[in-house]
Motif scaffolding. Structure first.
Motif, PDB file in Angstrom:
ATOM      1  N   GLY A   1       0.764  -1.236   0.000  1.00  0.00           N
ATOM      2  CA  GLY A   1       0.000   0.000   0.000  1.00  0.00           C
ATOM      3  C   GLY A   1       0.793   1.282   0.000  1.00  0.00           C
ATOM      4  N   LEU A   2       2.067   1.214  -0.388  1.00  0.00           N
ATOM      5  CA  LEU A   2       2.919   2.397  -0.353  1.00  0.00           C
ATOM      6  C   LEU A   2       3.474   2.756  -1.720  1.00  0.00           C
ATOM      7  CD1 LEU A   2       4.692   1.594   3.009  1.00  0.00           C
ATOM      8  CD2 LEU A   2       3.168   3.525   2.588  1.00  0.00           C
ATOM      9  N   GLY A   3       2.762   2.354  -2.763  1.00  0.00           N
ATOM     10  CA  GLY A   3       3.220   2.657  -4.111  1.00  0.00           C
ATOM     11  C   GLY A   3       3.188   4.125  -4.462  1.00  0.00           C
ATOM     12  N   ASP A   4       2.501   4.936  -3.653  1.00  0.00           N
ATOM     13  CA  ASP A   4       2.431   6.368  -3.942  1.00  0.00           C
ATOM     14  C   ASP A   4       3.611   7.150  -3.402  1.00  0.00           C
ATOM     15  OD1 ASP A   4       1.485   5.778  -1.333  1.00  0.00           O
ATOM     16  OD2 ASP A   4       0.540   7.755  -1.209  1.00  0.00           O
ATOM     17  N   VAL A   5       4.369   6.551  -2.474  1.00  0.00           N
ATOM     18  CA  VAL A   5       5.493   7.269  -1.868  1.00  0.00           C
ATOM     19  C   VAL A   5       6.827   6.557  -2.061  1.00  0.00           C
ATOM     20  CG1 VAL A   5       5.054   6.214   0.380  1.00  0.00           C
ATOM     21  CG2 VAL A   5       6.329   8.356   0.273  1.00  0.00           C
ATOM     22  N   ALA A   6       6.818   5.239  -2.227  1.00  0.00           N
ATOM     23  CA  ALA A   6       8.066   4.479  -2.321  1.00  0.00           C
ATOM     24  C   ALA A   6       8.963   4.904  -3.471  1.00  0.00           C
ATOM     25  CB  ALA A   6       7.765   2.978  -2.411  1.00  0.00           C
ATOM     26  N   PRO A   7       8.448   5.127  -4.684  1.00  0.00           N
ATOM     27  CA  PRO A   7       9.364   5.508  -5.769  1.00  0.00           C
ATOM     28  C   PRO A   7      10.160   6.763  -5.446  1.00  0.00           C
ATOM     29  CG  PRO A   7       7.209   4.920  -6.651  1.00  0.00           C
ATOM     30  CD  PRO A   7       7.049   4.997  -5.169  1.00  0.00           C
ATOM     31  N   GLN A   8       9.485   7.788  -4.912  1.00  0.00           N
ATOM     32  CA  GLN A   8      10.169   9.031  -4.596  1.00  0.00           C
ATOM     33  C   GLN A   8      11.146   8.838  -3.434  1.00  0.00           C
ATOM     34  OE1 GLN A   8       6.866   8.416  -4.870  1.00  0.00           O
ATOM     35  NE2 GLN A   8       5.704  10.296  -5.264  1.00  0.00           N
ATOM     36  N   ALA A   9      10.711   8.113  -2.408  1.00  0.00           N
ATOM     37  CA  ALA A   9      11.537   7.972  -1.212  1.00  0.00           C
ATOM     38  C   ALA A   9      12.800   7.164  -1.480  1.00  0.00           C
ATOM     39  CB  ALA A   9      10.711   7.320  -0.101  1.00  0.00           C
ATOM     40  N   ILE A  10      12.666   6.053  -2.191  1.00  0.00           N
ATOM     41  CA  ILE A  10      13.834   5.215  -2.450  1.00  0.00           C
ATOM     42  C   ILE A  10      14.797   5.914  -3.396  1.00  0.00           C
ATOM     43  CG2 ILE A  10      14.597   3.012  -3.413  1.00  0.00           C
ATOM     44  CD1 ILE A  10      11.876   1.862  -2.469  1.00  0.00           C
ATOM     45  N   LEU A  11      14.254   6.558  -4.422  1.00  0.00           N
ATOM     46  CA  LEU A  11      15.126   7.272  -5.353  1.00  0.00           C
ATOM     47  C   LEU A  11      15.823   8.428  -4.650  1.00  0.00           C
ATOM     48  CD1 LEU A  11      16.279   7.629  -8.129  1.00  0.00           C
ATOM     49  CD2 LEU A  11      14.180   8.811  -8.827  1.00  0.00           C
ATOM     50  N   ALA A  12      15.134   9.132  -3.768  1.00  0.00           N
ATOM     51  CA  ALA A  12      15.762  10.230  -3.030  1.00  0.00           C
ATOM     52  C   ALA A  12      16.876   9.713  -2.125  1.00  0.00           C
ATOM     53  CB  ALA A  12      14.710  10.985  -2.216  1.00  0.00           C
ATOM     54  N   HIS A  13      16.696   8.523  -1.553  1.00  0.00           N
ATOM     55  CA  HIS A  13      17.750   7.914  -0.738  1.00  0.00           C
ATOM     56  C   HIS A  13      18.980   7.608  -1.589  1.00  0.00           C
ATOM     57  CE1 HIS A  13      19.356   5.164   2.442  1.00  0.00           C
ATOM     58  NE2 HIS A  13      19.863   4.557   1.384  1.00  0.00           N
ATOM     59  N   GLU A  14      18.771   6.998  -2.748  1.00  0.00           N
ATOM     60  CA  GLU A  14      19.909   6.669  -3.608  1.00  0.00           C
ATOM     61  C   GLU A  14      20.580   7.933  -4.144  1.00  0.00           C
ATOM     62  OE1 GLU A  14      21.064   3.725  -3.593  1.00  0.00           O
ATOM     63  OE2 GLU A  14      19.331   2.936  -2.524  1.00  0.00           O
ATOM     64  N   PHE A  15      19.792   8.955  -4.440  1.00  0.00           N
ATOM     65  CA  PHE A  15      20.398  10.216  -4.885  1.00  0.00           C
ATOM     66  C   PHE A  15      21.205  10.836  -3.748  1.00  0.00           C
ATOM     67  CE2 PHE A  15      20.806  14.466  -6.583  1.00  0.00           C
ATOM     68  CZ  PHE A  15      20.845  14.263  -7.949  1.00  0.00           C
ATOM     69  N   GLY A  16      20.763  10.602  -2.511  1.00  0.00           N
ATOM     70  CA  GLY A  16      21.556  11.050  -1.372  1.00  0.00           C
ATOM     71  C   GLY A  16      22.950  10.453  -1.382  1.00  0.00           C
ATOM     72  N   HIS A  17      23.067   9.195  -1.803  1.00  0.00           N
ATOM     73  CA  HIS A  17      24.401   8.600  -1.927  1.00  0.00           C
ATOM     74  C   HIS A  17      25.205   9.302  -3.025  1.00  0.00           C
ATOM     75  CE1 HIS A  17      23.893   5.457   0.982  1.00  0.00           C
ATOM     76  NE2 HIS A  17      22.844   4.936   0.363  1.00  0.00           N
ATOM     77  N   GLN A  18      24.560   9.696  -4.102  1.00  0.00           N
ATOM     78  CA  GLN A  18      25.282  10.426  -5.143  1.00  0.00           C
ATOM     79  C   GLN A  18      25.765  11.783  -4.630  1.00  0.00           C
ATOM     80  OE1 GLN A  18      26.403   9.238  -7.835  1.00  0.00           O
ATOM     81  NE2 GLN A  18      25.164   7.419  -8.249  1.00  0.00           N
ATOM     82  N   VAL A  19      24.989  12.423  -3.755  1.00  0.00           N
ATOM     83  CA  VAL A  19      25.454  13.657  -3.102  1.00  0.00           C
ATOM     84  C   VAL A  19      26.710  13.360  -2.287  1.00  0.00           C
ATOM     85  CG1 VAL A  19      24.900  15.431  -1.389  1.00  0.00           C
ATOM     86  CG2 VAL A  19      23.157  14.708  -3.037  1.00  0.00           C
TER      87      VAL A  19
END
Length: 392
Positions: A258-276
């Motif tokens: 039931g979290l398909g509305d937030v998971a894509p943004q949250a996980i991608l933002a986490h991985e982009f945090g590693h790129q930072v």
């Protein structure tokens, strides 16, 4: 220090399949669970079983070089982390349960193929280090493509790092239906023996091409996302690019709870945090591996939460982000001595809540902190985030 690839639940899932978990580098290699081994194997399957110990030994060296994980915890107990001070649950996280298949009807050959997929993280490693065919779609059915593309565009605009050369690519389980894709993972990335690689590559392609294994698209096969810093020389392919590989399976798993509305943004933002972290050289090479990994992961959680809840980021309500976090951070772990330790669930939630407070109190309203300024705040807060008596 490079960001570790696998989430801690993976080894447990492999064991649930009736497959042998990857051994530590110093452990004697083991074959698939003996209870699952037929009395008579075909010459080809016997060859594959015989090849696995050498492949595992070689994989351990490559994983160390690339920063890819060994799943088992290391033996040494490091003073940097005290496992008696943190609360963890032994229960299987709901999202992990949602993607764990019923393996009761699987043949030995199917189990052996899946062992390769999980042990060598085949689809994700291919996506992270080798050329990928366009166009890119995200999600097993492409259903997350629009939101993922929009989020990566917003992240590039939000954080003040050079990001035009950071590639975002999908990791599709069905890519493993092509034996040549599997072969290049084994030979180009892992450097396995070509003959052994060919028979294993063919096995994986053949066995995954069945409805039982959903033609390669079982979510557990790509239940991950990974930020690669680039710069690795891959024989035959040149220098690898900066890249984020986004597995279909992790998107599917969170959608199922039931979290398909937030998971894509949250996980991608986490991985982009590693790129930072890569761009601004924020990794801690002076710490033991478990503590360095926890430092990196809690910081990426904070970068993600700051973007998700900031008025000029994803502008999500904290309650929705917290609902996601309660499940996502259960994939945190109490593997305190493991090189890829991500921090405990409580520590990860504290990091996210702290970052939300920073975003919510931005002055002037809507001001985006430079990445390095946010980092300095994180450094100051870090002792409180990991303190056993922290309450926020």
């Amino acid at each position: 220090m490079r960001k570790r690839l696998a989430w801690p639940a993976l080894a447990a899932v492999a064991l649930a399949f009736g497959l042998a978990a990857p051994p530590a580098a110093s452990a004697a290699p083991v074959a698939p669970s003996q209870s699952a081994v037929p009395q008579q194997l075909s010459p080809e399957i016997q060859q594959i079983v015989d090849n696995l110990p050498a492949m595992r030994e070689r994989a351990a060296a490559v994983k160390a070089q690339l920063g890819l994980p060994d799943n088992p915890a290391q033996d040494a107990v490091l003073e940097a982390i005290d496992p008696t001070q943190y609360e963890c649950s032994a229960a299987t996280p709901p999202v992990a349960a949602a993607v764990t298949p019923d393996v009761s009807s699987w043949t030995f050959e199917q189990r052996l193929a899946v062992l390769h997929v999980l042990l060598f993280q085949m689809a994700l490693v291919d996506a992270a280090y080798l050329p990928q065919p366009a166009p890119y779609t995200y999600g097993i059915r492409g259903e997350f493509t629009n939101v993922v593309n929009r989020t990566i565009r917003d992240l590039r605009q939000f954080w003040d790092i050079p990001s035009g050369d950071i590639e975002l690519v999908p990791a599709h389980g069905r890519s493993m239906l092509d034996p040549d894709v599997n072969y290049r993972v084994f030979t180009a990335v892992y450097g396995f023996d070509p003959v052994a690689s060919r028979v294993s590559a063919d096995l994986v392609a053949r066995e995954l091409n069945s409805p039982v294994l959903e033609y390669g698209d079982l979510p557990i096969f790509t239940f991950n996302a990974y930020a690669a810093p680039g710069g690795e020389v891959i024989p035959g392919y040149g220098v690898s690019p900066k890249r984020i590989a986004f597995g279909d399976g992790v998107l599917e798993g969170f959608a199922r709870v039931g979290l398909g509305d937030v998971a894509p943004q949250a996980i991608l933002a986490h991985e982009f945090g590693h790129q930072v972290q890569y761009a601004d050289d924020l990794m801690r090479n002076d710490l033991p591996a478990p503590e360095a990994s926890r430092w990196a992961e809690l910081m990426a959680d904070a970068y993600s939460s700051y973007f998700l809840t900031h008025a000029r980021g994803a502008a999500m309500q904290w309650k929705r982000v917290a609902s996601f976090g309660q499940l996502f951070f259960q994939l945190g772990d109490c593997g305190f001595t493991a090189d890829g330790h991500h921090g405990t669930p409580n520590q990860r939630m504290r990091s996210a809540l702290w970052a939300y407070d920073v975003a919510n109190s931005a002055r002037p309203q809507g001001y985006i902190l430079p990445a390095l300024s946010f980092y300095e705040l994180f450094v100051a807060q870090y002792p409180q985030l990991i303190a056993p008596d922290a309450t926020s």
